[in-house]
Design a protein around this motif. Structure first.
Motif: not given
Length: 289
Positions: A5-9, A13-14, A35-40, A48-50
DNA sequence: AACTATCACAACCGCGAGTGG
DNA sequence: TCCACTCGCGGTTGTGATAGT
């Protein structure tokens, strides 16, 4: 097995975004950019979101130039014609509608435009019984690959997920409306496409039978440029859907107007088309966008 | 007024592609 | 060349609003 998974679901928050979260994301992006990085990004922004959720929220809702609802008839035309030729490439279609997102266009198609088109197809006497997949699939495309120079935008396309695209209802080519200077108008650099073979081209006026292919690389071409003077340069006025459904040639030409490089794409892929006639032009998105 | 069906839109999910180490 | 990582896309699902019964 399975994809990580791209993040810890469990820890993010979802669901629907609150106004506070929207403001947090908006202000962060406006201050710092993506900043070129959505994950970070969510961590940096204190959300507190993916990351994917942040990206989607920004692109589909928070971006300052987003338009919601209120689709014009011209936009309907663009969507319809492009869907008919390239299928559900929503990002490509949306790229030609300033202020619209792929998600928005997709939703609009699924909830409204598709029904409208289906109704038009039914009214035009198209049967859904011959090959399944609804009226449009039934009306679609020849069983063998269409010669690309002849019908760059008319073949059925099977997407990566396997759904069959509908093409225009094919009827005998009809004489086309005359347009001074031809339908196609772009500011971008132009290159010549192969002329339409006489079998079909002979039934068309010169401007239609030898499309001039502009290169989209010259810059994005948006709706106002595409439709020019609106009805003046567009082959069908009020009865847009009915007109196109009864005249696939016009639809092909219109699609070629938006994405003229389709001819080259299909030409390059026709030789390796699947036996069933379906093929997915490799690099379609890259070529078109 | 309560319940159900339908609609419209937002959001999620999983995959393929692209990229850099 | 391989691998890990991220992005972007398209299909699907979830949810709130509205209409109909």
């Amino acid at each position: 097995m399975g994809r990580a998974p791209c993040c810890d679901k469990a820890s993010v928050k979802r669901g629907p975004w609150s106004p506070e979260e929207d403001e947090q994301l908006r202000s962060y992006v406006q201050r710092n950019g993506i900043g070129g990085n959505w994950i970070a990004l969510p961590q940096k922004a204190g959300l507190n979101r993916c990351g994917k959720s942040c990206r989607l929220r920004w692109l589909n809702y928070l971006r300052p130039d987003i338009k919601h609802g209120g689709y014009t008839e011209e936009e309907d035309r663009i969507i319809w014609s492009l869907y008919s030729s390239i299928g559900s490439r929503w990002s490509i279609i949306a790229s030609k509608l300033p202020g619209r997102t792929d998600n928005d266009v997709k939703n609009y198609w699924n909830t409204k435009l598709k029904k409208k088109a289906m109704a038009m197809a039914a009214a035009a006497g198209l049967s859904a019984s011959s090959s399944g997949g609804g009226a449009f699939a039934a009306a679609a495309a020849p069983a063998t690959p269409t010669p690309p120079a002849l019908s760059p935008a008319s073949s059925s396309v099977t997407s990566s997920s396997g759904d069959v695209r509908f093409g225009a209802a094919y009827t005998e080519p009809q004489p086309q409306p005359q347009h001074p200077g031809g339908l196609i108008r772009f500011d971008a650099p132009r290159t010549e496409l192969a002329p339409v073979p006489p079998a079909v081209g002979a039934q068309l006026d010169g401007a239609w039978s030898t499309p001039v292919a502009p290169a989209l690389d010259g810059g994005d071409v948006f709706l106002p440029e595409l439709i020019g003077g609106g009805e003046q340069l567009f082959p069908y006025g009020g009865d847009f859907f009915g007109g196109l459904l009864q005249d696939s040639r016009a639809l092909e030409q219109l699609s070629a107007c938006y994405f003229p490089n389709m001819a080259e794409i299909w030409g390059a892929t026709a030789a390796v088309a699947a036996p069933d006639g379906n093929c997915k032009p490799p690099g379609l998105c890259n070529t078109l966008t």
